[in-house]
Design a protein around this motif. Structure first.
Motif, PDB file in Angstrom:
ATOM      1  N   PHE A 145       0.842  -1.207   0.000  1.00 37.37           N
ATOM      2  CA  PHE A 145       0.000   0.000   0.000  1.00 37.37           C
ATOM      3  C   PHE A 145       0.874   1.253   0.000  1.00 37.37           C
ATOM      4  N   GLN A 146       1.851   1.280   0.880  1.00 38.61           N
ATOM      5  CA  GLN A 146       2.753   2.435   0.950  1.00 38.61           C
ATOM      6  C   GLN A 146       3.632   2.509  -0.288  1.00 38.61           C
ATOM      7  N   GLU A 147       4.106   1.359  -0.766  1.00 40.02           N
ATOM      8  CA  GLU A 147       4.957   1.350  -1.956  1.00 40.02           C
ATOM      9  C   GLU A 147       4.219   1.916  -3.169  1.00 40.02           C
ATOM     10  N   ILE A 148       2.963   1.532  -3.315  1.00 40.76           N
ATOM     11  CA  ILE A 148       2.175   2.008  -4.449  1.00 40.76           C
ATOM     12  C   ILE A 148       1.930   3.506  -4.342  1.00 40.76           C
ATOM     13  N   ASN A 149       1.575   3.975  -3.152  1.00 39.89           N
ATOM     14  CA  ASN A 149       1.368   5.422  -2.973  1.00 39.89           C
ATOM     15  C   ASN A 149       2.639   6.203  -3.311  1.00 39.89           C
ATOM     16  N   GLU A 150       3.783   5.678  -2.888  1.00 39.20           N
ATOM     17  CA  GLU A 150       5.041   6.363  -3.168  1.00 39.20           C
ATOM     18  C   GLU A 150       5.393   6.294  -4.649  1.00 39.20           C
ATOM     19  N   PHE A 151       5.099   5.170  -5.270  1.00 44.47           N
ATOM     20  CA  PHE A 151       5.330   5.012  -6.707  1.00 44.47           C
ATOM     21  C   PHE A 151       4.500   6.037  -7.483  1.00 44.47           C
ATOM     22  N   GLU A 152       3.223   6.158  -7.127  1.00 47.84           N
ATOM     23  CA  GLU A 152       2.362   7.120  -7.814  1.00 47.84           C
ATOM     24  C   GLU A 152       2.803   8.554  -7.517  1.00 47.84           C
ATOM     25  N   ARG A 153       3.254   8.794  -6.306  1.00 43.26           N
ATOM     26  CA  ARG A 153       3.713  10.140  -5.960  1.00 43.26           C
ATOM     27  C   ARG A 153       4.917  10.544  -6.808  1.00 43.26           C
ATOM     28  N   LEU A 154       5.875   9.664  -6.955  1.00 45.94           N
ATOM     29  CA  LEU A 154       7.075  10.029  -7.722  1.00 45.94           C
ATOM     30  C   LEU A 154       6.720  10.276  -9.188  1.00 45.94           C
ATOM     31  N   LEU A 155       5.732   9.543  -9.719  1.00 46.58           N
ATOM     32  CA  LEU A 155       5.307   9.767 -11.096  1.00 46.58           C
ATOM     33  C   LEU A 155       4.587  11.104 -11.231  1.00 46.58           C
ATOM     34  N   ILE A 156       3.699  11.398 -10.290  1.00 50.23           N
ATOM     35  CA  ILE A 156       2.947  12.654 -10.337  1.00 50.23           C
ATOM     36  C   ILE A 156       3.882  13.838 -10.161  1.00 50.23           C
ATOM     37  N   ASP A 157       4.840  13.737  -9.255  1.00 47.85           N
ATOM     38  CA  ASP A 157       5.822  14.811  -9.079  1.00 47.85           C
ATOM     39  C   ASP A 157       6.643  15.016 -10.349  1.00 47.85           C
ATOM     40  N   ASP A 158       6.748  13.976 -11.153  1.00 48.97           N
ATOM     41  CA  ASP A 158       7.494  14.073 -12.413  1.00 48.97           C
ATOM     42  C   ASP A 158       6.602  14.521 -13.572  1.00 48.97           C
ATOM     43  N   GLY A 159       5.331  14.861 -13.262  1.00 48.77           N
ATOM     44  CA  GLY A 159       4.443  15.412 -14.280  1.00 48.77           C
ATOM     45  C   GLY A 159       3.478  14.435 -14.910  1.00 48.77           C
ATOM     46  N   VAL A 160       3.394  13.214 -14.389  1.00 48.92           N
ATOM     47  CA  VAL A 160       2.488  12.213 -14.954  1.00 48.92           C
ATOM     48  C   VAL A 160       1.113  12.319 -14.286  1.00 48.92           C
ATOM     49  N   THR A 161       0.057  12.344 -15.087  1.00 41.47           N
ATOM     50  CA  THR A 161      -1.310  12.277 -14.567  1.00 41.47           C
ATOM     51  C   THR A 161      -1.705  10.810 -14.411  1.00 41.47           C
ATOM     52  N   ILE A 162      -2.283  10.464 -13.270  1.00 40.94           N
ATOM     53  CA  ILE A 162      -2.720   9.088 -13.028  1.00 40.94           C
ATOM     54  C   ILE A 162      -4.223   9.075 -12.778  1.00 40.94           C
ATOM     55  N   ILE A 163      -4.937   8.274 -13.568  1.00 43.07           N
ATOM     56  CA  ILE A 163      -6.391   8.131 -13.423  1.00 43.07           C
ATOM     57  C   ILE A 163      -6.669   6.670 -13.109  1.00 43.07           C
ATOM     58  N   LYS A 164      -7.343   6.419 -11.996  1.00 41.77           N
ATOM     59  CA  LYS A 164      -7.590   5.046 -11.544  1.00 41.77           C
ATOM     60  C   LYS A 164      -9.094   4.759 -11.566  1.00 41.77           C
ATOM     61  N   LEU A 165      -9.470   3.756 -12.360  1.00 40.88           N
ATOM     62  CA  LEU A 165     -10.872   3.395 -12.531  1.00 40.88           C
ATOM     63  C   LEU A 165     -11.111   1.977 -12.018  1.00 40.88           C
ATOM     64  N   PHE A 166     -12.160   1.814 -11.223  1.00 35.09           N
ATOM     65  CA  PHE A 166     -12.570   0.475 -10.809  1.00 35.09           C
ATOM     66  C   PHE A 166     -13.990   0.246 -11.309  1.00 35.09           C
ATOM     67  N   MET A 167     -14.162  -0.768 -12.169  1.00 38.54           N
ATOM     68  CA  MET A 167     -15.462  -1.053 -12.769  1.00 38.54           C
ATOM     69  C   MET A 167     -16.189  -2.097 -11.931  1.00 38.54           C
ATOM     70  N   HIS A 168     -17.343  -1.672 -11.406  1.00 40.67           N
ATOM     71  CA  HIS A 168     -18.079  -2.500 -10.449  1.00 40.67           C
ATOM     72  C   HIS A 168     -19.380  -3.023 -11.033  1.00 40.67           C
ATOM     73  N   ILE A 169     -19.591  -4.330 -10.881  1.00 41.60           N
ATOM     74  CA  ILE A 169     -20.876  -4.949 -11.207  1.00 41.60           C
ATOM     75  C   ILE A 169     -21.287  -5.844 -10.044  1.00 41.60           C
ATOM     76  N   SER A 170     -22.585  -6.086  -9.932  1.00 33.94           N
ATOM     77  CA  SER A 170     -23.087  -6.938  -8.867  1.00 33.94           C
ATOM     78  C   SER A 170     -22.779  -8.400  -9.167  1.00 33.94           C
ATOM     79  N   ALA A 171     -22.901  -9.238  -8.149  1.00 35.72           N
ATOM     80  CA  ALA A 171     -22.675 -10.676  -8.338  1.00 35.72           C
ATOM     81  C   ALA A 171     -23.680 -11.264  -9.320  1.00 35.72           C
ATOM     82  N   ALA A 172     -24.918 -10.779  -9.269  1.00 34.69           N
ATOM     83  CA  ALA A 172     -25.960 -11.294 -10.170  1.00 34.69           C
ATOM     84  C   ALA A 172     -25.644 -10.944 -11.620  1.00 34.69           C
ATOM     85  N   GLU A 173     -25.224  -9.713 -11.867  1.00 35.43           N
ATOM     86  CA  GLU A 173     -24.889  -9.294 -13.224  1.00 35.43           C
ATOM     87  C   GLU A 173     -23.671 -10.053 -13.730  1.00 35.43           C
TER      88      GLU A 173
END
Length: 277
Positions: A145-173
């Motif tokens: 968890f901390q490693e990922i946050n730090e990884f994303e931070r170093l990329l963002i500080d370097d000018g990279v935009t990060i967009i994170k999408l989680f696609m959710h559907i129900s168990a029935a669907e």
């Protein structure tokens, strides 16, 4: 000389996955087509702005099996300039990758200036599938968890935009989509033993996903939960979310015309630049 480093601030929104909730829908095909055309055009303009300005972005797609990630990615890339993006599908690490830090294969696929990188699955597998299936010891995925946050931070500080999408559907669907795949010869390949096995541990995955939200939903790289119960609505939601996130703080208008090109066009081709357009 000291250099500033962004702080990692959690949103503390307590994002949760509704089970069985009815998501909004787009009922008429014509409305869907109009919205799709409009948002795809806007995304193309944003992509062009990123190209001209040398900006970089990573779009992370996560979600349940059969939640429509592939269909959404196709609609995202359908009208884009193919020179300005690349889709990276991530499955099981190769033997070479298994002997390295888990972030290695993602670091080697970071976008170059002017381009978008689309991650179909991502480094978040460390705290989901690797955690649930026991591929990674608990101390390692908890540390991630901390490693990922730090990884994303170093990329963002370097000018990279990060967009994170989680696609959710129900168990029935999800069950309906599995059945559709099983009985469609052209989609049957999409249903795997792993998909069926994962469904049996849905509660465990829900716990892991919601903890992932709690510990990696940061101010600089927030999670966007896409209600994917209805495919048309989900695809438009994905496009809208990406366009709005990529446009934040970015001048989307096209760059000014090169006066040398205007001069040569008139001198050698006999055509003039219409300033009213």
């Amino acid at each position: 000389m000291t250099h500033s480093v962004s702080s990692i601030s959690l949103q503390n929104r307590k994002l949760r996955l509704p089970e069985g909730a009815q998501a909004p829908a787009i009922d008429e095909r014509e409305h869907y087509k109009q919205a799709l055309k409009s948002w795809q055009k806007k995304l193309l303009h944003v992509q062009q702005a990123y190209y001209h300005q040398g900006r970089r972005a990573i779009i992370v797609f996560e979600g349940w099996d059969a939640s429509g990630k592939g269909g959404a990615i196709r609609r995202v890339t359908e009208k884009l300039d193919p020179r300005g993006f690349r889709v990276h599908p991530f499955a099981k690490p190769t033997p070479e990758e298994q002997g390295r830090h888990y972030l290695y294969r993602f670091q080697t696929r970071l976008p170059t200036p002017g381009r978008l990188a689309i991650f179909d699955r991502s480094y978040y597998g460390r705290v989901m599938v690797e955690r649930i299936e026991g591929f990674t010891p608990q101390p390692a995925w908890e540390r991630a968890f901390q490693e990922i946050n730090e990884f994303e931070r170093l990329l963002i500080d370097d000018g990279v935009t990060i967009i994170k999408l989680f696609m959710h559907i129900s168990a029935a669907e999800q069950l309906e989509r599995f059945e559709e795949r099983l009985n469609n010869p052209y989609k049957r390949w999409k249903l795997t033993e792993e998909d069926i096995r994962n469904r049996g541990r849905r509660d465990d995955y829900t716990t892991a996903i919601e903890e992932m939200f709690d510990k990696t939903d940061t101010q600089m790289a927030p999670w966007h939960v896409i209600q994917a119960e209805r495919k048309w609505f989900a695809r438009i939601s994905v496009l809208k979310t990406i366009v709005e996130a990529l446009s934040e703080g970015v001048t989307v208008e096209p760059p000014p015309i090169d006066p040398t090109v205007v001069h040569l066009a008139k001198q050698q081709l006999g055509i003039t630049f219409d300033q009213s357009k």
